[in-house]
Scaffold this motif. Structure first.
Motif, PDB file in Angstrom:
ATOM      1  N   SER A  47       0.834  -1.211   0.000  1.00  0.00           N
ATOM      2  CA  SER A  47       0.000   0.000   0.000  1.00  0.00           C
ATOM      3  C   SER A  47       0.862   1.252   0.000  1.00  0.00           C
ATOM      4  O   SER A  47       0.571   2.235  -0.709  1.00  0.00           O
ATOM      5  CB  SER A  47      -0.928  -0.005   1.218  1.00  0.00           C
ATOM      6  OG  SER A  47      -1.780  -1.130   1.195  1.00  0.00           O
ATOM      7  N   LEU A  48       1.938   1.238   0.791  1.00  0.00           N
ATOM      8  CA  LEU A  48       2.829   2.391   0.835  1.00  0.00           C
ATOM      9  C   LEU A  48       3.515   2.619  -0.516  1.00  0.00           C
ATOM     10  O   LEU A  48       3.648   3.764  -0.979  1.00  0.00           O
ATOM     11  CB  LEU A  48       3.883   2.189   1.921  1.00  0.00           C
ATOM     12  CG  LEU A  48       3.376   2.258   3.375  1.00  0.00           C
ATOM     13  CD1 LEU A  48       4.489   1.873   4.343  1.00  0.00           C
ATOM     14  CD2 LEU A  48       2.860   3.657   3.693  1.00  0.00           C
ATOM     15  N   GLU A  49       3.953   1.521  -1.162  1.00  0.00           N
ATOM     16  CA  GLU A  49       4.615   1.681  -2.451  1.00  0.00           C
ATOM     17  C   GLU A  49       3.653   2.177  -3.518  1.00  0.00           C
ATOM     18  O   GLU A  49       4.012   3.031  -4.353  1.00  0.00           O
ATOM     19  CB  GLU A  49       5.217   0.335  -2.867  1.00  0.00           C
ATOM     20  CG  GLU A  49       6.397  -0.097  -2.000  1.00  0.00           C
ATOM     21  CD  GLU A  49       6.914  -1.461  -2.379  1.00  0.00           C
ATOM     22  OE1 GLU A  49       6.284  -2.107  -3.254  1.00  0.00           O
ATOM     23  OE2 GLU A  49       7.956  -1.896  -1.819  1.00  0.00           O
ATOM     24  N   ALA A  50       2.404   1.643  -3.514  1.00  0.00           N
ATOM     25  CA  ALA A  50       1.409   2.116  -4.482  1.00  0.00           C
ATOM     26  C   ALA A  50       1.092   3.584  -4.259  1.00  0.00           C
ATOM     27  O   ALA A  50       0.981   4.381  -5.211  1.00  0.00           O
ATOM     28  CB  ALA A  50       0.139   1.271  -4.369  1.00  0.00           C
ATOM     29  N   GLY A  51       0.970   3.956  -2.988  1.00  0.00           N
ATOM     30  CA  GLY A  51       0.705   5.356  -2.684  1.00  0.00           C
ATOM     31  C   GLY A  51       1.857   6.246  -3.102  1.00  0.00           C
ATOM     32  O   GLY A  51       1.652   7.364  -3.606  1.00  0.00           O
ATOM     33  N   GLY A  52       3.117   5.762  -2.908  1.00  0.00           N
ATOM     34  CA  GLY A  52       4.275   6.554  -3.306  1.00  0.00           C
ATOM     35  C   GLY A  52       4.341   6.735  -4.814  1.00  0.00           C
ATOM     36  O   GLY A  52       4.662   7.827  -5.313  1.00  0.00           O
ATOM     37  N   GLY A  53       4.019   5.640  -5.552  1.00  0.00           N
ATOM     38  CA  GLY A  53       4.030   5.748  -7.012  1.00  0.00           C
ATOM     39  C   GLY A  53       2.988   6.725  -7.516  1.00  0.00           C
ATOM     40  O   GLY A  53       3.241   7.534  -8.421  1.00  0.00           O
ATOM     41  N   LEU A  54       1.810   6.667  -6.938  1.00  0.00           N
ATOM     42  CA  LEU A  54       0.761   7.598  -7.335  1.00  0.00           C
ATOM     43  C   LEU A  54       1.136   9.033  -6.966  1.00  0.00           C
ATOM     44  O   LEU A  54       0.860   9.970  -7.724  1.00  0.00           O
ATOM     45  CB  LEU A  54      -0.565   7.197  -6.663  1.00  0.00           C
ATOM     46  CG  LEU A  54      -1.790   8.015  -7.029  1.00  0.00           C
ATOM     47  CD1 LEU A  54      -2.083   7.887  -8.527  1.00  0.00           C
ATOM     48  CD2 LEU A  54      -2.995   7.575  -6.213  1.00  0.00           C
TER      49      LEU A  54
END
Length: 297
Positions: A260-267
């Protein structure tokens, strides 16, 4: 029991007690009523409940019914022995040193000795706060009169009310009920008599060392329960914690959180805030849609 423990500042060893009826007269009455009810003497509530259990065991018949009935009768004897001995040791006899010391705190100028005990019985207050005395009083009244909710063959409003939704598992005859009552009361009185004689003679119910040790350890039931139930359950719990909860539950949650953190960072990186970037993305999207439209068409 709670009032006695409170009065003696937390002491729970009955061998350190004695003669408390002089200093705790209301507690003495409540304790005696509770003791006699526990033994199963009429007309107290314990008599009616014990009578119903024993009579039902007798009426059920068969091997199991007789085992339960005889075990219950034997239990009635033991109850008379230990319960009345408890009452006598705590409330009768001469006050122990511990009781005298606490009585001294309730009466000014108190000196140790039989004459002073009698002289200061008027100072037998301090049995406990109302928050303890009122519940004990209510329970004492219920113990004394609660049994009238069911008198076999005479007055059974509670049984009739329950029978509307649940049929009884065993039908007890009046003769079985009253016969059982007679036997239970007699054996209970035998236990009371033996306990009274033993206490008066300043003896113990059991004097053989090995048997006394076995009884003090409650037939070693705690040790057996620890070996058969407690330790195996704890071992299984530790195994599940180390092999299941840690690697599967905790680590899977960590992976979900990391994803979730990585997806949020990418977005977040895609959100530059520059108008030309957004215009480029919109143009690219229109081109992709146009190509898809042409291909499908």
């Amino acid at each position: 029991a709670g009032l006695v423990i409170h009065h003696l500042a937390g002491e729970q060893d009955i061998r350190q007690m004695g003669g408390l009826r002089r200093f705790m007269p209301r507690t003495d009455i409540a304790f005696l009523i509770g003791t006699l009810a526990l033994i199963g003497l009429p007309p107290l509530s314990g008599f009616w409940s014990k009578d119903a259990i024993l009579a039902s065991a007798l009426a059920s018949g068969g091997y199991l019914g007789w085992v339960l009935y005889i075990g219950g009768i034997f239990g009635a004897v033991l109850t008379g022995l230990y319960a009345f001995r408890l009452y006598c040791v705590v409330f009768h006899g001469e006050p122990s040193q511990l009781v005298l010391e606490h009585a001294e705190g309730h009466g000014a100028g108190y000196e140790h000795g039989p004459e002073d005990v009698a002289a200061h019985e008027a100072h037998a207050h301090g049995e406990g706060p109302l928050s303890m005395l009122l519940p004990v009083g209510a329970l004492t009244v219920l113990t004394a009169f609660g049994g009238v909710l069911g008198i076999a063959g005479v007055w059974e409003p509670l049984d009739e009310w329950v029978a509307e939704t649940s049929e009884p598992l065993v039908e007890v005859t009046t003769s079985q009920d009253y016969g059982t009552s007679l036997v239970a009361v007699l054996v209970g009185l035998v236990g009371v008599f033996v306990a009274w004689r033993v206490v008066r003679a300043r003896r113990e119910l059991v004097s053989e060392p090995r048997l006394l040790s076995t009884l003090e350890h409650k037939l070693w039931f705690d040790e057996l329960y620890d070996a058969v139930v407690s330790r195996p359950v704890q071992a299984v719990a530790v195994l599940l914690r180390d092999r299941v909860e840690g690697p599967l539950v905790h680590r899977s949650l960590d992976e979900v959180a990391r994803g979730s953190l990585e997806a949020g960072g990418g977005l977040a990186r895609a959100q530059t805030g520059l108008l030309r970037t957004y215009a480029l993305v919109i143009a690219a999207s229109v081109v992709v849609l146009a190509v898809v439209f042409l291909v499908v068409r």
